[in-house]
Design an enzyme around this catalytic site. Structure first.
Site, short mmCIF file in Angstrom:
data_model
loop_
_atom_site.label_atom_id
_atom_site.label_comp_id
_atom_site.label_asym_id
_atom_site.label_seq_id
_atom_site.Cartn_x
_atom_site.Cartn_y
_atom_site.Cartn_z
N ASP A 156 -41.29 14.32 79.63
CA ASP A 156 -42.23 13.23 79.89
C ASP A 156 -41.53 11.96 80.34
OD1 ASP A 156 -44.37 14.55 78.97
OD2 ASP A 156 -44.57 13.44 77.10
N LYS A 178 -46.39 11.56 82.36
CA LYS A 178 -47.53 10.93 82.91
C LYS A 178 -47.59 9.47 82.56
CE LYS A 178 -50.09 14.08 79.89
NZ LYS A 178 -49.67 14.33 78.68
N GLY A 209 -41.83 12.42 73.99
CA GLY A 209 -41.44 11.19 73.31
C GLY A 209 -41.96 11.17 71.88
N ILE A 214 -48.07 13.51 67.23
CA ILE A 214 -48.76 12.23 67.07
C ILE A 214 -49.10 11.69 68.46
CG2 ILE A 214 -48.57 9.85 66.25
CD1 ILE A 214 -47.02 10.85 63.90
N THR A 239 -41.53 9.12 65.20
CA THR A 239 -42.64 8.58 65.98
C THR A 239 -42.40 7.09 66.27
OG1 THR A 239 -45.03 8.47 66.11
CG2 THR A 239 -44.07 7.99 63.97
N MET A 291 -50.47 3.06 72.65
CA MET A 291 -51.07 3.06 73.99
C MET A 291 -52.00 1.90 74.22
SD MET A 291 -51.92 7.05 74.68
CE MET A 291 -52.56 7.57 73.11
N1 SAH Z 1 -45.87 11.08 70.55
C1 SAH Z 1 -45.47 9.69 70.69
C2 SAH Z 1 -46.60 8.81 71.14
C3 SAH Z 1 -47.19 9.15 72.47
S1 SAH Z 1 -48.43 8.00 72.95
C4 SAH Z 1 -44.87 9.19 69.38
O1 SAH Z 1 -44.96 9.87 68.36
O2 SAH Z 1 -44.26 8.12 69.39
C5 SAH Z 1 -47.51 6.86 73.89
C6 SAH Z 1 -47.48 5.51 73.21
O3 SAH Z 1 -46.51 5.51 72.17
C7 SAH Z 1 -47.05 4.39 74.11
O4 SAH Z 1 -48.13 3.91 74.89
C8 SAH Z 1 -46.60 3.35 73.11
O5 SAH Z 1 -47.68 2.69 72.51
C9 SAH Z 1 -45.95 4.22 72.06
N2 SAH Z 1 -44.49 4.32 72.23
C10 SAH Z 1 -43.77 5.43 72.48
N3 SAH Z 1 -42.46 5.14 72.55
C11 SAH Z 1 -42.34 3.82 72.35
C12 SAH Z 1 -41.25 2.90 72.31
N4 SAH Z 1 -39.98 3.32 72.48
N5 SAH Z 1 -41.49 1.59 72.09
C13 SAH Z 1 -42.75 1.16 71.91
N6 SAH Z 1 -43.82 1.97 71.93
C14 SAH Z 1 -43.63 3.28 72.15
#
Ligand code: SAH
Length: 366
Positions: A156, A178, A209, A214, A239, A291
């Site tokens: 991703d 995406k 990510g 989650i 997360t 998000m």
């Molecule tokens: N599965 C991921 C979340 C996916 S949704 C997790 O568990 O972290 C994607 C959202 O996660 C982004 O829009 C943002 O709000 C948050 N996010 C992911 N990585 C981030 C980072 N390094 N710093 C800040 N927000 C992050």
């Protein structure tokens, strides 16, 4: 003239060979050289590595080498052999040998070999792995091991380049999107790609990510695998809420401020977020919004409308745990100004609640 090779300390130019620092676990030998830059550094690294490497490596080498002979004579397809070795090396066998439990190790490897021969069709496997929020040191040991094993990788936008470095140089790499409005590959497409590649007998890595379960649609991606009986493993990741919380010095719970924490998605549909507002305004509860950057104004206004105090602290964490991390703190009332006056870019996580007050004191990432 001399016809014998010479080695001169501190003079690489004048030398025909060097003396590296070595770690000897016969038959495994590791040599370290700094190209004469610093023998002190080589010795330091040697000692570090030496203390990390188990002392029974010679026994493990012997065990593996005898297995190798029998596997070679029994299986002639090299891809099948590779798959069996992966299964053997990720079984309990290596640790049992290193612990001196040779009989048990034999039992385990017999079982692995037996299972493998019963599973005759060349079926691949899918690893759904959480890559965490960015800092590669936040990967789990298991994530690193599986990342290194993959033949094909689907990743991703949120997976940082530093993490992709752990993939095998031979792995086939595919970016599947995406950003919110730009879906490089639609979701059903990704699900199908995982299935198709596993059916080709590949070891497929789906790198996502944070944590795959989650807000990451990780669940959807493996449903089809489950329906088609394709084996898969899921590895949790740190997360964004945990990563951003630690790296900004904002504990998500704290006895003085919050006894519960709630993760919500601020993803907007038709310009509004449809959230259970009354449940979100509980005192002593931290809200974490994923998000949500584009929706944060709307969300703050709704929270105030439903009774949350307008001076409730709020933090935006941009690119949490990454070298470019930035933390903006404000209040529900003023957050629009912060967003209007700064160029804040994705990914951004929002934390709302009194725990944000601790940032000034506990921020250790200055
Ligand atoms: N599965 C991921 C979340 C996916 S949704 C997790 O568990 O972290 C994607 C959202 O996660 C982004 O829009 C943002 O709000 C948050 N996010 C992911 N990585 C981030 C980072 N390094 N710093 C800040 N927000 C992050």
């Amino acid at each position: 003239s001399l016809s014998c090779p010479v080695g001169i300390a501190d003079d690489t130019e004048g030398s025909d060979f060097i003396f590296p620092a070595i770690i000897d676990r016969n038959p495994v030998m590791i040599a370290i050289s700094s190209s004469s830059e610093s023998p002190a550094l080589t010795r330091y690294l040697r000692n570090q590595l030496d203390s990390l490497l188990p002392s029974r490596i010679p026994q493990l080498a012997q065990f593996v080498s005898s297995l190798r002979k029998s596997i070679r004579s029994r299986i002639d397809n090299s891809q099948k052999r590779q798959r069996l070795w992966r299964a053997l090396m990720s079984s309990a066998m290596p640790n049992l040998v290193l612990a001196g439990k040779i009989e048990q190790a034999k039992q385990v490897s017999d079982e692995v070999i037996q299972n493998d021969s019963e599973n005759k069709d060349l079926q691949g496997e899918v690893f759904l792995v959480g890559a965490g929020p960015g800092d590669p040191e936040l990967l789990t040991l298991k994530a690193v091991r599986l990342i290194q094993q993959a033949d094909v990788v689907f990743y991703d936008r949120l997976v940082s380049p530093a993490i992709l470095e752990y993939c095998s140089a031979k792995a086939e790499m595919h970016y599947v999107g995406k950003a919110m409005s730009d879906h490089a590959v639609p979701q059903e497409g990704i699900n199908q790609l995982l299935v198709d590649h596993a059916k080709l007998g590949k070891t497929v890595l789906r790198l996502k990510g944070g944590d795959p379960f989650i807000f990451g649609r990780g669940g959807e991606e493996i449903e089809q695998l489950a329906e088609e009986n394709i084996p898969f493993q899921v590895v949790p990741g740190i997360t964004a809420a945990s990563g951003c919380s630690s790296y900004s010095g904002i504990p998500l719970t704290h006895r003085d401020y919050a006894q519960s924490v709630r993760f919500v998605t601020g993803h907007l549909k038709d310009g509004t977020a449809n959230l259970p507002w009354n449940e979100l305004i509980h005192p002593q509860q931290t809200l974490v919004i994923y998000m949500g950057l584009t929706g944060i104004r709307h969300i703050s206004q709704e929270l105030i409308k439903h009774g949350m105090s307008a001076d409730t602290p709020i933090a935006l964490i941009e690119k949490g745990t990454q070298p470019e991390q930035k933390v903006y703190t404000s209040t529900l009332n003023d957050i629009s100004n912060i967003i209007a006056n700064n160029k804040i870019s994705a990914p951004t996580l929002t934390i709302i609640g009194n725990v944000v007050k601790l940032h000034d004191k506990l921020n250790w990432q200055k």
